[in-house]
Write an enzyme that holds these catalytic residues in place. Sequence first.
Site, PDB file in Angstrom:
ATOM      1  N   HIS A 224     -38.627  35.858  72.154  1.00  0.00           N
ATOM      2  CA  HIS A 224     -37.721  36.165  73.274  1.00  0.00           C
ATOM      3  C   HIS A 224     -37.872  37.599  73.779  1.00  0.00           C
ATOM      4  O   HIS A 224     -37.709  37.857  74.959  1.00  0.00           O
ATOM      5  CB  HIS A 224     -36.264  35.855  72.889  1.00  0.00           C
ATOM      6  N   ASP A 225     -38.194  38.530  72.894  1.00  0.00           N
ATOM      7  CA  ASP A 225     -38.290  39.937  73.314  1.00  0.00           C
ATOM      8  C   ASP A 225     -39.724  40.415  73.462  1.00  0.00           C
ATOM      9  O   ASP A 225     -39.987  41.631  73.410  1.00  0.00           O
ATOM     10  CB  ASP A 225     -37.559  40.836  72.303  1.00  0.00           C
ATOM     11  N   LYS A 228     -40.803  43.430  75.476  1.00  0.00           N
ATOM     12  CA  LYS A 228     -40.546  44.810  75.035  1.00  0.00           C
ATOM     13  C   LYS A 228     -41.829  45.537  74.650  1.00  0.00           C
ATOM     14  O   LYS A 228     -41.839  46.765  74.550  1.00  0.00           O
ATOM     15  CB  LYS A 228     -39.567  44.810  73.852  1.00  0.00           C
ATOM     16  N   HIS A 253     -37.576  43.838  80.573  1.00  0.00           N
ATOM     17  CA  HIS A 253     -38.358  43.173  79.517  1.00  0.00           C
ATOM     18  C   HIS A 253     -38.364  41.643  79.604  1.00  0.00           C
ATOM     19  O   HIS A 253     -39.391  41.030  79.282  1.00  0.00           O
ATOM     20  CB  HIS A 253     -37.978  43.677  78.107  1.00  0.00           C
ATOM     21  N   HIS A 279     -33.063  34.883  78.261  1.00  0.00           N
ATOM     22  CA  HIS A 279     -32.145  35.181  77.161  1.00  0.00           C
ATOM     23  C   HIS A 279     -31.118  36.270  77.451  1.00  0.00           C
ATOM     24  O   HIS A 279     -30.190  36.475  76.658  1.00  0.00           O
ATOM     25  CB  HIS A 279     -32.907  35.466  75.853  1.00  0.00           C
ATOM     26  N   HIS A 280     -31.259  36.972  78.585  1.00  0.00           N
ATOM     27  CA  HIS A 280     -30.201  37.933  78.961  1.00  0.00           C
ATOM     28  C   HIS A 280     -29.456  37.493  80.209  1.00  0.00           C
ATOM     29  O   HIS A 280     -28.668  38.270  80.770  1.00  0.00           O
ATOM     30  CB  HIS A 280     -30.801  39.332  79.172  1.00  0.00           C
ATOM     31  N   ASP A 308     -29.026  35.771  69.900  1.00  0.00           N
ATOM     32  CA  ASP A 308     -29.499  37.156  70.032  1.00  0.00           C
ATOM     33  C   ASP A 308     -28.324  38.136  70.050  1.00  0.00           C
ATOM     34  O   ASP A 308     -28.349  39.161  69.361  1.00  0.00           O
ATOM     35  CB  ASP A 308     -30.337  37.260  71.326  1.00  0.00           C
TER      36      ASP A 308
HETATM   37 FE   LIG Z   1     -34.008  40.884  74.859  1.00  0.00          FE
HETATM   38 FE   LIG Z   2     -33.595  40.230  70.440  1.00  0.00          FE
END
Ligand SMILES: [Fe+2]
Ligand SMILES: [Fe+2]
Length: 364
Positions: A224-225, A228, A253, A279-280, A308
């Site tokens: 998911h990240d 980044k 990200h 996811h955000h 998360d």
């Molecule tokens: Fe994230």
């Molecule tokens: Fe995360």
Amino acid sequence: MEEMLQRIQKISKLIQVMMNICLLIFGFFIPVGLFVAFMPGFTDKDLSEVHTKIVDSANLLPINIVNNIFGETHLELQITLAGIFIVILAGIFVYCVFEMKRIFKKMSASRTPFTMETSAAFKKLSIKTLPICLFSTLLGAAVFLTIRLFAYVFEYGSYLQGKADETNRIQEEMIMSFAEITENKSEQTGKHVRRVAEYSRIMAEEMGLGEDKAKIIRLASTMHDIGKLLIPSEILEKPARLTDEEFAIIKKHPGYGGDLLKNVEGEVMGLAKTVALEHHERPDGRGYPEGLKQGDLSIEGQIVAVADVYDALTSKRSYKQAWDEKDAYNEILKGRGTQFNEAVVDAFEKAYAEINKVRQELQE
Ligand SMILES: [Fe+2]
Ligand SMILES: [Fe+2]
């Protein structure tokens, strides 16, 4: 003379019974023993070996059985079975030799010639005995071959399953390693990835999405990240609250993650892209990067969003302490319908005992 014929008949019948017992052992117990002996070793054989064994089984008439008994796997059991078989055969042979010796000794003592009647009696007995022996042999061979053939079918199935499992395991390990690199860059540890993955799986199962789908969500969530990786370390590792400008960069990200995964194929990677992008996001449209609303969001993305945030709240960061798990739990429930999908929060609430257990097991 009459007495001798009776004796020959008696021995002949005895041989016949012994032979049938032998063939029964030969035809049933040894194949069953071999079948059991070969069963556990199925998965670590390669394709050519399995093929060779299938071809070999076509030649597996009783005459070849001893070769087969002394195979390379489970040698002790096979030697024992072969030993029992050989001892029985040797016993019959020794008994026959002694009996015949006794008969011929008696014949020479009484000076009786080997008459036509004796010969006829032998012939009669052979005619009766031979078909039975032949039938038993064929029956034993047929049973043996059938069992072996089934064994190879199972073996081949296990082999293919083993290969598929291995491919999945390697793929999973690669995805986890890649996800851990991302998490290390963003100052968290690999356990964040594993915890989010497990929380997501538990909620997916609780929502009735099925075990297989839950496993795919678990795996996809680990990336998911991934976006980044493209955010400067100074911002990710800053030990203080971020400025508005820095936070604006961080908010990129999910989009970067979507770009990184846009050309990948397959169910897991396709879902990983969706999860990275969403996811955000929030059902009320106040999330980032797109500000999408509930109807435009996937359920998988919303599951990972809850997982998360819960893990971020209960973990220590350079700019904050870990929240108490009860406060974090209440915070998730408070966001029901606004920050988080209602059905996902309900699943979180119902499965909380299990989620909390995983959190404790996978603590830093
Ligand atoms: Fe994230
Ligand atoms: Fe995360």
